[in-house]
Structure formats: structure tokens, C-alpha cells
Design a protein around this motif. Sequence first.
Motif, PDB file in Angstrom:
ATOM      1  N   MET A   1     -45.727  13.620 -37.469  1.00 49.99           N
ATOM      2  CA  MET A   1     -45.497  14.881 -38.781  1.00 49.99           C
ATOM      3  C   MET A   1     -44.781  15.506 -38.481  1.00 49.99           C
ATOM      4  N   VAL A   2     -43.686  16.329 -39.635  1.00 47.02           N
ATOM      5  CA  VAL A   2     -43.175  17.078 -39.715  1.00 47.02           C
ATOM      6  C   VAL A   2     -43.369  18.092 -40.400  1.00 47.02           C
ATOM      7  N   LEU A   3     -43.453  19.179 -39.511  1.00 47.29           N
ATOM      8  CA  LEU A   3     -44.454  20.536 -39.723  1.00 47.29           C
ATOM      9  C   LEU A   3     -43.351  21.679 -40.578  1.00 47.29           C
ATOM     10  N   TYR A   4     -43.785  22.355 -41.559  1.00 48.30           N
ATOM     11  CA  TYR A   4     -42.456  23.237 -41.798  1.00 48.30           C
ATOM     12  C   TYR A   4     -43.407  24.773 -42.351  1.00 48.30           C
ATOM     13  N   LEU A   5     -43.297  25.852 -41.446  1.00 51.72           N
ATOM     14  CA  LEU A   5     -44.401  27.144 -41.685  1.00 51.72           C
ATOM     15  C   LEU A   5     -45.882  26.891 -42.269  1.00 51.72           C
ATOM     16  N   GLY A   6     -46.301  25.885 -41.060  1.00 52.72           N
ATOM     17  CA  GLY A   6     -47.555  25.015 -41.437  1.00 52.72           C
ATOM     18  C   GLY A   6     -48.237  24.384 -42.174  1.00 52.72           C
ATOM     19  N   ARG A   7     -47.093  23.938 -42.476  1.00 51.13           N
ATOM     20  CA  ARG A   7     -47.148  22.417 -43.585  1.00 51.13           C
ATOM     21  C   ARG A   7     -47.420  21.627 -43.541  1.00 51.13           C
ATOM     22  N   VAL A   8     -47.782  20.396 -43.732  1.00 50.62           N
ATOM     23  CA  VAL A   8     -46.726  18.924 -43.532  1.00 50.62           C
ATOM     24  C   VAL A   8     -46.051  19.112 -44.407  1.00 50.62           C
ATOM     25  N   ALA A   9     -44.730  18.280 -44.476  1.00 49.07           N
ATOM     26  CA  ALA A   9     -43.393  18.301 -44.680  1.00 49.07           C
ATOM     27  C   ALA A   9     -43.647  16.733 -45.385  1.00 49.07           C
ATOM     28  N   GLU A  10     -43.964  16.141 -44.059  1.00 48.11           N
ATOM     29  CA  GLU A  10     -43.827  14.203 -43.939  1.00 48.11           C
ATOM     30  C   GLU A  10     -44.707  14.011 -42.822  1.00 48.11           C
ATOM     31  N   TYR A  11     -44.870  12.736 -43.096  1.00 48.65           N
ATOM     32  CA  TYR A  11     -45.431  12.030 -42.451  1.00 48.65           C
ATOM     33  C   TYR A  11     -45.538  10.796 -42.140  1.00 48.65           C
ATOM     34  N   GLY A  12     -45.659   9.900 -41.161  1.00 49.81           N
ATOM     35  CA  GLY A  12     -45.287   8.131 -41.183  1.00 49.81           C
ATOM     36  C   GLY A  12     -45.577   7.473 -39.951  1.00 49.81           C
ATOM     37  N   PRO A  13     -44.474   6.065 -40.129  1.00 47.28           N
ATOM     38  CA  PRO A  13     -44.242   5.363 -39.237  1.00 47.28           C
ATOM     39  C   PRO A  13     -42.943   5.978 -38.601  1.00 47.28           C
ATOM     40  N   VAL A  14     -42.793   6.375 -36.713  1.00 44.37           N
ATOM     41  CA  VAL A  14     -41.553   7.369 -36.111  1.00 44.37           C
ATOM     42  C   VAL A  14     -39.778   6.655 -36.847  1.00 44.37           C
ATOM     43  N   ALA A  15     -39.776   5.147 -36.508  1.00 40.15           N
ATOM     44  CA  ALA A  15     -38.632   4.493 -36.762  1.00 40.15           C
ATOM     45  C   ALA A  15     -38.551   5.074 -38.042  1.00 40.15           C
ATOM     46  N   ASP A  16     -39.180   4.761 -38.867  1.00 35.43           N
ATOM     47  CA  ASP A  16     -39.293   4.364 -40.469  1.00 35.43           C
ATOM     48  C   ASP A  16     -38.170   5.533 -41.256  1.00 35.43           C
ATOM     49  N   LEU A  17     -38.996   6.799 -40.613  1.00 36.73           N
ATOM     50  CA  LEU A  17     -39.234   8.133 -40.947  1.00 36.73           C
ATOM     51  C   LEU A  17     -37.965   8.640 -41.183  1.00 36.73           C
ATOM     52  N   LEU A  18     -37.145   8.027 -39.655  1.00 35.77           N
ATOM     53  CA  LEU A  18     -36.200   9.087 -38.667  1.00 35.77           C
ATOM     54  C   LEU A  18     -34.868   8.170 -39.509  1.00 35.77           C
ATOM     55  N   GLU A  19     -35.487   6.832 -39.874  1.00 32.54           N
ATOM     56  CA  GLU A  19     -34.599   6.378 -40.993  1.00 32.54           C
ATOM     57  C   GLU A  19     -34.371   6.767 -41.915  1.00 32.54           C
ATOM     58  N   ARG A  20     -35.375   6.617 -42.778  1.00 35.89           N
ATOM     59  CA  ARG A  20     -34.826   6.781 -44.161  1.00 35.89           C
ATOM     60  C   ARG A  20     -36.216   8.112 -44.090  1.00 35.89           C
ATOM     61  N   PRO A  21     -35.743   9.703 -43.632  1.00 35.34           N
ATOM     62  CA  PRO A  21     -35.752  10.425 -44.199  1.00 35.34           C
ATOM     63  C   PRO A  21     -36.178  10.868 -46.217  1.00 35.34           C
ATOM     64  N   ALA A  22     -37.280  10.969 -46.452  1.00 37.49           N
ATOM     65  CA  ALA A  22     -37.731  11.760 -46.902  1.00 37.49           C
ATOM     66  C   ALA A  22     -37.426  12.975 -48.249  1.00 37.49           C
TER      67      ALA A  22
END
Length: 321
Positions: free
Chosen positions: A216-237
Motif C-alpha cells: 500500500m503506497v501512502l501519501y499524506l495519510g491517504r492510500v495512493a495505490e494498493y495491490g500485488p507487489v510485483a505487479d505494482l512495482l513493475e507497472r506503477p499506476a
Amino acid sequence: MPLLEVEQLSKKFPVGGRRMLHAVDDVSFEVDAGESLGLVGESGSGKSTIARLVSKLVDADSGAIRFEGRDIGPIPPRRFAGDPARRKIGLVFQNAGDALNPAFNAARNIAIGAGTGNVDAARIAAKAAEAGLARELLDRRPHQLSGGQQARVGIARALMSEPSLLILDEPTAALDVSVQAAVLKLIDALRREKDLALIFVSHDLEVIRLMCNRVMVLYLGRVAEYGPVADLLERPAHPYTRALIAASPGKPAGAALQGEPLSPISPPGNACLFHSRCPLAIERCLAERPALRDMPSGRRVACHRAEETTAAAPSSGLRAD
Ligand code: SF4
Ligand code: MG
């Protein structure tokens, strides 16, 4: 049923006058047995506060924290020490040295994790062994131990109550790289052996990649992005995830974020919280805060332009309108 279900968790801290710091805002996630969830973001993103809220060191303003199906959210932190759920949630904090009692030897520090008065020496030795701490170190006080040994004392202490969830806040951030690798390997081995669930707080994406199934990627207390780690780091949205990846060690310099972050104190009501640093910001981003939306492949993203960023190849240069 997931082991832990967190729903719409929020926490503000007063910062003088009527001003409030929005530390955690509307955060939801689940953790299954044996699964490892990473929380990543810059300092001030809320990741440590989430760890403290879930472990009931701090009281949430609102939201549910269901552990094994029971909402432990309403239990006041001072009463949580006596709750059966407390024993099933183990805590490991950054700078194990500070988290340990300097007046106690390693054995007594480990014994604290049992939460009861008398603890059998054999049980302490068994937990120390599980954490890879040699028996002859048990008489030493924290200042007589190396950083890695202190970290192992902290882990042994957390294991004392046989937890099913371990919450680790930057457990290896203060350690040398080689020691860090050994401690991470230990934590991962314990997770597998004991089917432990982990919530792993880190600002280091490589550590998250090694240790976690989901992030879960957080920015200023809110979720920016959340998902399976390999996919998220390969294809950050999310543009913020892309920036974090671009700014991580080993990546070319100059990719660091531009612009000032918005203040988490009384943030603007409607705008996307990332707009002040986002290379893709458009007018809509100022008028309408993006909701966290479900995308294909189990991803959730809070960005109006997520479709465009996921469609683009990860290496392609994205340009603002
Ligand atoms: Fe950037 Fe707009 Fe997406 Fe926010 S909603 S991250 S400002 S493109
Ligand atoms: Mg922190």
C-alpha cells in the motif's frame, strides 16, 4: 475471513489552535494469515501511525479494526493490554535499542513480550533461538549487543506471546546492509514457518519487494495505490508510486520529486493531495479529489489519470497536458 480487516481508518492530531494534522485519512486494507503487506511512503505519509493504530498504541478517531472478525477499534488503548487479541499481535519497532529496556538484560527484555510476570527461562531461550540469538548473549544488556543482536531481541520479545500478526515498523532501517539482509531473511523464514501475517512498514521499496506480497503506497495519510507487489512495482499506476520508484537507490539521479508537498495540516478540501508535485496534474485534479478505484488485476488507485499511466509502458516518459 481475513485475519485483519481495517476499514476507513482515520486519525487526526491537534497541532495547536484549532488546526489538525490529518495523519491517516480513510484507509482500508486486509491481511490474511501468512500474508505480508507492505506500507510505503515518505516520512509523514501515515505508515507508522497506521502501525500504531492497528496495534492499539494510539486510538483511532474513526474506522473499524477487525482482528479475527472482532472489532478491536473501540477498545481504549490502556485496556487493550489485557485483551486476548493483544497477545496475537506482535510489535517490532525501529531502533530496537531504544525500544528495549536498557536496565534489563536480553532475557528480561524478551520476557516482557509474554505479558505475564514469571516466565520460564527455557521458553525465553527457545524464543531467542527462534530469533537467531545465541544463548550466551541473554545475560547482556542492550548496550552490550550489536544493532543486529538488539533487533533479534526485539523479534524474540514479539514472538513470546505466539502472535499470528507481526507489525514491524522499519525494523532494519538502522542496520548495516549485510546485517539488514540477515534480519530480513529471519523475518521471512519466521513468516513461512509460523504462517505469520506481517504488516511491514518501510520507506525502502527494495525491502518491500523482498518481504511483501502486497503493498500500500501512502501519501499524506491517504492510500495512493494498493495491490500485488510485483505487479505494482513493475507497472506503477499512480504518479507518486512512479516517482518513488524513480527516486529509489540505483535509479538515475534527477528523477526525484519536484515541487513542495501540501501540508497535511488542514489539507485542501477537494484537490488531489499530490497535485502540487504531480507532473500529470490537470484542472480536474484541483477541483475533485480522486477516489480510490478498483483497476484490473486487483489494483486500487487514487488518480484521475490512472488508465493513461497503466496503458503507458513503464519506461515511457509521461508528460503533463
Ligand atoms: Fe496527479 Fe491528478 Fe492523478 Fe492527482 S489525480 S495524482 S494530481 S494526475
Ligand atoms: Mg516512521
